[in-house]
Design a protein around this motif. Structure first.
Motif, mmCIF file in Angstrom:
data_model
loop_
_atom_site.group_PDB
_atom_site.id
_atom_site.type_symbol
_atom_site.label_atom_id
_atom_site.label_comp_id
_atom_site.label_asym_id
_atom_site.label_seq_id
_atom_site.Cartn_x
_atom_site.Cartn_y
_atom_site.Cartn_z
ATOM 1 N N ARG A 178 7.613 12.112 -8.504
ATOM 2 C CA ARG A 178 7.834 12.404 -7.040
ATOM 3 C C ARG A 178 8.255 14.016 -7.019
ATOM 4 N NH1 ARG A 178 13.109 9.565 -4.268
ATOM 5 N NH2 ARG A 178 12.343 7.417 -4.790
ATOM 6 N N LEU A 179 8.446 14.520 -8.010
ATOM 7 C CA LEU A 179 8.125 16.031 -8.175
ATOM 8 C C LEU A 179 6.600 16.217 -8.100
ATOM 9 C CD1 LEU A 179 10.208 18.733 -8.481
ATOM 10 C CD2 LEU A 179 9.548 17.979 -10.510
ATOM 11 N N VAL A 213 4.704 16.683 -5.116
ATOM 12 C CA VAL A 213 4.936 17.645 -4.377
ATOM 13 C C VAL A 213 4.630 18.467 -4.617
ATOM 14 C CG1 VAL A 213 7.127 18.883 -3.331
ATOM 15 C CG2 VAL A 213 7.426 16.402 -3.369
ATOM 16 N N LYS A 231 0.823 18.722 -3.747
ATOM 17 C CA LYS A 231 0.273 18.244 -2.053
ATOM 18 C C LYS A 231 0.823 20.280 -2.093
ATOM 19 C CE LYS A 231 1.372 15.407 0.248
ATOM 20 N NZ LYS A 231 3.156 14.130 1.506
#
Lengths: 121, 121
Positions: free
Chosen positions: B102-103, B106, B109
């Motif tokens: 998930r990190l 992020v 992005k």
């Protein structure tokens, strides 16, 4: 088959570190991300000192690391160290499974005698 | 999240049982099939009594069982008990991996700012 003395001592410390519910709780919390000692202590009904001692045991076992960030010093989980433990367990679990499968194959090859006996009783 | 008191005590005993090189050696041997105390003691340079005590610890932890066959009483590995330990470890290892992914997503992005800084230095 057995590892070096250093490997064995690392396994001793890591398995011993997991043999405590507070330390397992800390590992569970750290799996969701790094945390400070205060954050880690929160769910437990024990002193901050006791939590610090548990963290020190986990650090010595290599399962967690602490950054040298003086302000916060968050504790991190070392996932590779956890993986070394499952690798050790799975190695013997899989050997055991293989043995079972071999035994099963042998029993399937020569079922006549046993089936005959069962037919009599 | 935490298990019952009985679950936690079982994990305590099982992880503590693995925190010893002789007991891990016994588990390794038993993965290849059941064995008697004499057979288990053979590779170790310790007394039969000491080996028996290690086996008793493994029995209390649920990792091994002994049949009531009075002649031989071979010791068996309980693969399901080993699996319960890897299940515990993997649960948190996988949560940790997910958090990392998930990190990573992020960071992917919003890479412009960091890349810009790196370009200057």
């Amino acid at each position: 088959m057995p590892g070096t003395v250093a490997d064995e001592e690392r396994l001793d410390r890591a398995f011993a570190a997991l043999a405590d519910p507070v330390r397992r709780g800390i590992i569970a919390r750290l799996s969701r991300g790094p945390a400070t000692v205060n954050e880690l202590a929160e769910p437990f009904d024990i002193t901050l000192q006791a939590v610090s001692r548990h963290i020190a045991v986990l650090e010595q076992s290599g399962l967690v690391t602490r950054t040298r960030d003086a302000q916060r010093r968050p504790v991190h989980l070392d996932a590779a160290a956890l993986e070394a433990l499952t690798a050790w367990i799975d190695r013997y679990r899989l050997v055991h499974e293989q043995q079972f499968r071999r035994l099963d194959a042998v029993l399937k090859k020569a079922p006549q005698r046993n089936q005959g006996k069962e037919g009599i009783s």
